[in-house]
Design a protein around this motif. Structure first.
Motif, short mmCIF file in Angstrom:
data_model
loop_
_atom_site.label_atom_id
_atom_site.label_comp_id
_atom_site.label_asym_id
_atom_site.label_seq_id
_atom_site.Cartn_x
_atom_site.Cartn_y
_atom_site.Cartn_z
N TRP A 37 -1.66 47.78 25.45
CA TRP A 37 -2.54 48.39 24.45
C TRP A 37 -2.69 47.48 23.22
CZ3 TRP A 37 -6.03 52.10 24.68
CH2 TRP A 37 -6.63 52.48 23.48
N GLY A 38 -1.58 46.83 22.84
CA GLY A 38 -1.65 45.92 21.71
C GLY A 38 -2.67 44.81 21.94
N VAL A 39 -2.68 44.26 23.16
CA VAL A 39 -3.64 43.20 23.48
C VAL A 39 -5.06 43.75 23.44
CG1 VAL A 39 -4.47 41.71 25.35
CG2 VAL A 39 -2.03 41.82 24.83
N PHE A 40 -5.24 44.95 23.99
CA PHE A 40 -6.57 45.58 23.98
C PHE A 40 -7.04 45.83 22.54
CE2 PHE A 40 -8.97 49.71 24.06
CZ PHE A 40 -10.14 49.18 24.58
N ALA A 41 -6.11 46.20 21.67
CA ALA A 41 -6.48 46.45 20.27
C ALA A 41 -6.81 45.14 19.57
CB ALA A 41 -5.35 47.17 19.54
N LEU A 42 -6.09 44.10 19.93
CA LEU A 42 -6.16 42.85 19.18
C LEU A 42 -7.30 41.92 19.62
CD1 LEU A 42 -4.40 42.27 16.84
CD2 LEU A 42 -2.88 40.93 18.30
N LEU A 43 -7.55 41.86 20.94
CA LEU A 43 -8.52 40.88 21.44
C LEU A 43 -9.90 40.99 20.79
CD1 LEU A 43 -7.96 40.21 25.26
CD2 LEU A 43 -7.63 38.68 23.30
N ASP A 63 -15.11 54.32 20.76
CA ASP A 63 -14.38 55.33 20.00
C ASP A 63 -12.89 55.31 20.35
OD1 ASP A 63 -13.62 58.22 19.00
OD2 ASP A 63 -15.56 57.71 18.14
N VAL A 64 -12.60 55.17 21.63
CA VAL A 64 -11.20 55.12 22.06
C VAL A 64 -10.50 53.92 21.41
CG1 VAL A 64 -9.70 54.65 24.04
CG2 VAL A 64 -11.51 56.36 24.22
N TRP A 65 -11.18 52.79 21.40
CA TRP A 65 -10.59 51.59 20.81
C TRP A 65 -10.27 51.81 19.33
CZ3 TRP A 65 -12.38 48.00 17.04
CH2 TRP A 65 -11.61 46.83 16.94
N GLN A 66 -11.23 52.40 18.61
CA GLN A 66 -11.02 52.50 17.18
C GLN A 66 -10.12 53.67 16.77
OE1 GLN A 66 -14.44 52.75 14.51
NE2 GLN A 66 -13.18 51.83 12.91
N ILE A 125 1.64 49.33 12.88
CA ILE A 125 0.69 48.46 12.17
C ILE A 125 -0.26 47.80 13.16
CG2 ILE A 125 0.47 46.36 10.78
CD1 ILE A 125 1.61 48.27 8.96
N LEU A 126 0.31 47.29 14.27
CA LEU A 126 -0.52 46.60 15.26
C LEU A 126 -1.60 47.54 15.82
CD1 LEU A 126 -1.15 44.25 17.22
CD2 LEU A 126 0.60 45.15 18.73
N PHE A 127 -1.18 48.73 16.23
CA PHE A 127 -2.13 49.66 16.84
C PHE A 127 -3.16 50.16 15.84
CE2 PHE A 127 1.23 51.07 20.17
CZ PHE A 127 1.05 49.86 20.81
N MET A 128 -2.78 50.15 14.57
CA MET A 128 -3.65 50.72 13.54
C MET A 128 -4.84 49.82 13.20
SD MET A 128 -1.89 52.38 10.30
CE MET A 128 -1.49 50.83 9.52
N LEU A 129 -4.71 48.53 13.51
CA LEU A 129 -5.71 47.58 13.02
C LEU A 129 -7.17 47.98 13.30
CD1 LEU A 129 -3.85 44.21 13.76
CD2 LEU A 129 -4.04 45.43 11.59
N PRO A 130 -7.52 48.41 14.53
CA PRO A 130 -8.92 48.75 14.77
C PRO A 130 -9.45 49.84 13.84
CG PRO A 130 -7.73 48.63 16.84
CD PRO A 130 -6.71 48.53 15.75
N MET A 131 -8.55 50.75 13.46
CA MET A 131 -8.94 51.87 12.61
C MET A 131 -9.38 51.43 11.23
SD MET A 131 -6.37 55.05 12.58
CE MET A 131 -6.06 55.43 10.89
N LEU A 132 -8.93 50.24 10.83
CA LEU A 132 -9.16 49.82 9.45
C LEU A 132 -10.48 49.08 9.26
CD1 LEU A 132 -5.54 48.67 8.63
CD2 LEU A 132 -6.67 50.80 8.04
N PHE A 133 -11.19 48.86 10.36
CA PHE A 133 -12.52 48.26 10.21
C PHE A 133 -13.54 49.36 9.94
CE2 PHE A 133 -10.44 44.80 12.38
CZ PHE A 133 -11.02 43.69 11.80
N TYR A 140 -11.74 38.08 18.64
CA TYR A 140 -13.11 37.66 18.96
C TYR A 140 -14.00 37.80 17.73
CZ TYR A 140 -17.74 37.75 21.11
OH TYR A 140 -19.04 37.50 21.41
N PHE A 141 -13.85 38.91 17.02
CA PHE A 141 -14.64 39.17 15.82
C PHE A 141 -14.37 38.09 14.76
CE2 PHE A 141 -16.01 42.76 12.72
CZ PHE A 141 -17.33 42.56 13.04
N ALA A 142 -13.08 37.74 14.61
CA ALA A 142 -12.72 36.70 13.65
C ALA A 142 -13.36 35.38 14.06
CB ALA A 142 -11.20 36.56 13.58
N SER A 143 -13.38 35.11 15.37
CA SER A 143 -13.98 33.85 15.83
C SER A 143 -15.49 33.84 15.57
CB SER A 143 -13.68 33.63 17.31
OG SER A 143 -14.66 34.28 18.11
N ILE A 144 -16.09 35.05 15.56
CA ILE A 144 -17.52 35.13 15.25
C ILE A 144 -17.76 34.74 13.79
CG2 ILE A 144 -19.46 36.73 14.95
CD1 ILE A 144 -18.96 36.08 17.82
N ALA A 145 -16.88 35.22 12.92
CA ALA A 145 -17.02 34.90 11.50
C ALA A 145 -16.84 33.40 11.26
CB ALA A 145 -16.00 35.68 10.67
N LEU A 146 -16.09 32.76 12.16
CA LEU A 146 -15.73 31.36 11.94
C LEU A 146 -16.59 30.38 12.72
CD1 LEU A 146 -11.86 31.82 11.98
CD2 LEU A 146 -13.17 30.85 10.08
#
Lengths: 303, 275
Positions: free
Chosen positions: B18-24, A174-177, A116-124, B28-34
């Motif tokens: 990788w989780g941090v790279f995916a999440l950060l 692209d890699v990120w998403q 779920i965590l890794f998938m998040l970028p894909m859902l935007f 940031y995007f959420a902070s832009i909305a806010l």
């Protein structure tokens, strides 16, 4: 009474003509095929027809002129090259990362959470992702600022002025998403493998890395092929990030084929010329599709 | 007694990186909305902005976000509906009937997924122009349906193949017609497949960019392309509106994907990878 109720439908079936029985599956699959033909064959034919005309605000017949110019057009070949170059680099990086992550996670009890965590970028939406990274690299100067704080650069970085930088941005986005796309498929493929073989290998003293490399990975090959085909196709069509972030800059060095067609048709309004490029792309993808689809997917009822 | 099956102990470090790279970027995007508009683009990036939802109201009044949302919902759900109406019978025929050309038709349907959208985008523009469907949600619906039909057929077909033929044979000897078998037995039994196909088709339709860009020009803007319209003259690109709309589309997608998470890989590979 009950007898009649049971018998009636059988008679109906028997009465159904041989023709009807033969035609039934075609009637079921027909509408979908007609719809797809209508929305692929018709535009294809129309593109072919228009490719013999100049299309700048009026249509003049020019024969094969569009193709002649196109095949000598430096921008066209740059776009082809960029599409292949960016596509293969991106695919290689995404696959390597996805495989590493999948190998580390597929027997973990937390695998669902990681997924779920890794998938998040894909859902935007890709367009939203395009703007997000445009903000990080360009307008918000976040990336340059972070690199500056780390002491890696001494001031601003112009991400769009250098070929390498601009391409780097597109690859990174692209890699990120889309790394998670490959990750999800690879994890599922690995989870589907027989646990006992792994167990046996481990009991024989093989390290995890050895076991994975020598046993799990070779077994995964057909699934890797499908995953790469699907992601590769999407990469060939990559255009939203190009349109939003770089718009082909610098000097067309990040222009992909999809973006080339879009720009020629809807920015320069050269519809005939864009149609010629469309026809070439269509021929290429039809051939590619025939090769890939039959090789990697199983059709028919026998499977 | 048995060795660890999970892999190396340091694995979680790489996974966390990788989780941090995916999440950060998402944070940031959420902070832009806010954040307020003047803190988005600054000489030095602001990492800890004033958090406020005040701008949301302004965004809501400045742009017809309700309309964009409505367009997205109509175009996406309409396209999924078309896909299912055409796709379920097709999948059934491909999964269950031996007929001449079965494999070839299956491959043809799948091969449309491999076609480059850019190759048909120019003629499509003229096609919809002739039909007076430029800037219409109906055109979006038709295009999204065409784009996703192959995926829907193949996903559902894969689930139908897995159903035991004996169940249908029993119904058939009881005198049920083919269509009744499809409707009363097959469809309920492959509901997970149908829902998976519908969710994936909906998300792909929601994300579609190229066709949407050339078809929609004002009234038909769905969320994916309306984003690009958020630029208010001297203000440049209004990033907090983009972020807000980005998240508005993100949350439904997240809910849908969590719903089908155990079928996701099967859906994404059109039935080729199970699990």
């Amino acid at each position: 009474m009950t007898d009649a109720a049971l018998e009636l439908p059988r008679i109906v079936i028997r009465r159904r003509s041989r023709f009807m029985r033969k035609a039934f599956p075609y009637l079921m699959v027909g509408p979908a095929v007609v719809y797809l033909l209508g929305i692929t064959l018709w535009p294809g034919a129309f593109a072919l027809y228009r490719s013999f005309y100049t299309g700048k605000f009026k249509w003049d017949y020019v024969g094969l002129e569009n193709y002649r110019v196109l095949l000598g057009d430096e921008h066209f070949w740059t776009a082809v090259w960029n599409t292949l170059l960016l596509g293969s680099i991106t695919l290689t990086i995404e696959f390597s990362i996805a495989l590493l992550l999948a190998a580390l996670v597929y027997r973990s009890p937390w695998v669902k959470g990681w997924r779920i965590l890794f998938m998040l970028p894909m859902l935007f939406m890709p367009s939203a992702v395009g703007f997000l990274w445009k903000l990080i690299f360009n307008d918000g100067r976040v990336m340059a600022d972070l690199l500056f704080r780390l002491g890696l650069v001494d001031g601003g970085v112009d991400w769009m002025a250098h070929t390498f930088n601009a391409r780097f941005v597109l690859v990174l986005v692209d890699v990120w998403q889309w790394t998670p796309f490959l990750f999800i498929i690879l994890v599922a493929g690995l989870q589907g493998q027989d646990k006992e073989i792994e167990e046996a290998a481990r009991l024989d003293g093989a390290s995890f890395a050895r076991m994975f490399w020598n046993i799990s990975l070779p077994l995964l090959r057909p699934i890797i092929a499908i995953a790469l085909v699907l992601r590769g196709i999407d990469l060939l069509n990559n255009m939203s990030a190009v349109n939003i972030i770089t718009q082909g800059s610098p000097a067309g060095d990040t222009e992909t084929l999809s973006y080339f067609i879009y720009r020629t048709a809807f920015r320069s309004f050269d519809h005939g010329y864009a149609s010629a490029a469309s026809v070439l792309l269509l021929i290429a993808t039809v051939i590619l599709a025939q090769l890939l689809v039959r090789k990697f997917f199983r059709s028919g009822t026998e499977s | 007694m048995s060795k660890r099956m999970e892999g190396p102990r340091w694995g979680w470090i790489i996974l966390s990186i990788w989780g941090v790279f995916a999440l950060l970027p998402i944070i940031y995007f959420a902070s832009i909305a806010l954040r307020p508009r003047n803190e988005i683009i600054a000489p030095v990036p602001i990492y800890f902005p004033t958090l406020t939802t005040e701008t949301w109201f302004k965004i809501w009044t400045e742009w017809p976000i309700g309309l964009y949302f409505y367009n997205s919902i109509v175009a996406v759900s309409g396209s999924v509906f078309i896909c299912l109406i055409l796709g379920v019978p097709a999948a059934y025929a491909l999964a269950r009937y031996k007929f001449k050309g079965n494999a070839d038709i299956g491959y043809y349907i799948l091969s449309t997924k491999m076609m480059a959208p850019a190759a048909v985008v120019v003629p499509m523009f003229f096609l919809f122009g002739k039909l007076k469907l430029i800037d219409s949600v109906w055109a979006l619906m038709l295009v999204y349906a065409a784009m996703n039909l192959s995926i829907v057929v193949w996903i559902i077909r894969s689930y139908m193949i897995d159903i035991h033929p004996e169940i249908e044979d029993a119904a058939r000897t009881d005198g049920a017609s083919d269509l009744r078998i499809l409707w009363e037995i097959i469809i309920p039994m492959c509901m997970p497949g149908i829902i998976t196909a519908a969710v994936i088709a909906a998300i792909f339709a929601m994300n579609e960019y190229l066709f949407t860009l050339i078809i929609a020009s004002k009234n038909a803007y769905p969320l994916s392309v309306a984003l690009a319209n958020f630029s208010g003259g001297s203000d440049g690109i209004i990033y907090n509106a983009i972020a807000l709309v980005g998240f508005l589309a993100f949350f439904p997608a997240l809910l849908l994907v969590i719903l089908i998470q155990n079928h996701l890989s099967r859906g994404l590979t059109m039935g080729a990878v199970k699990g």
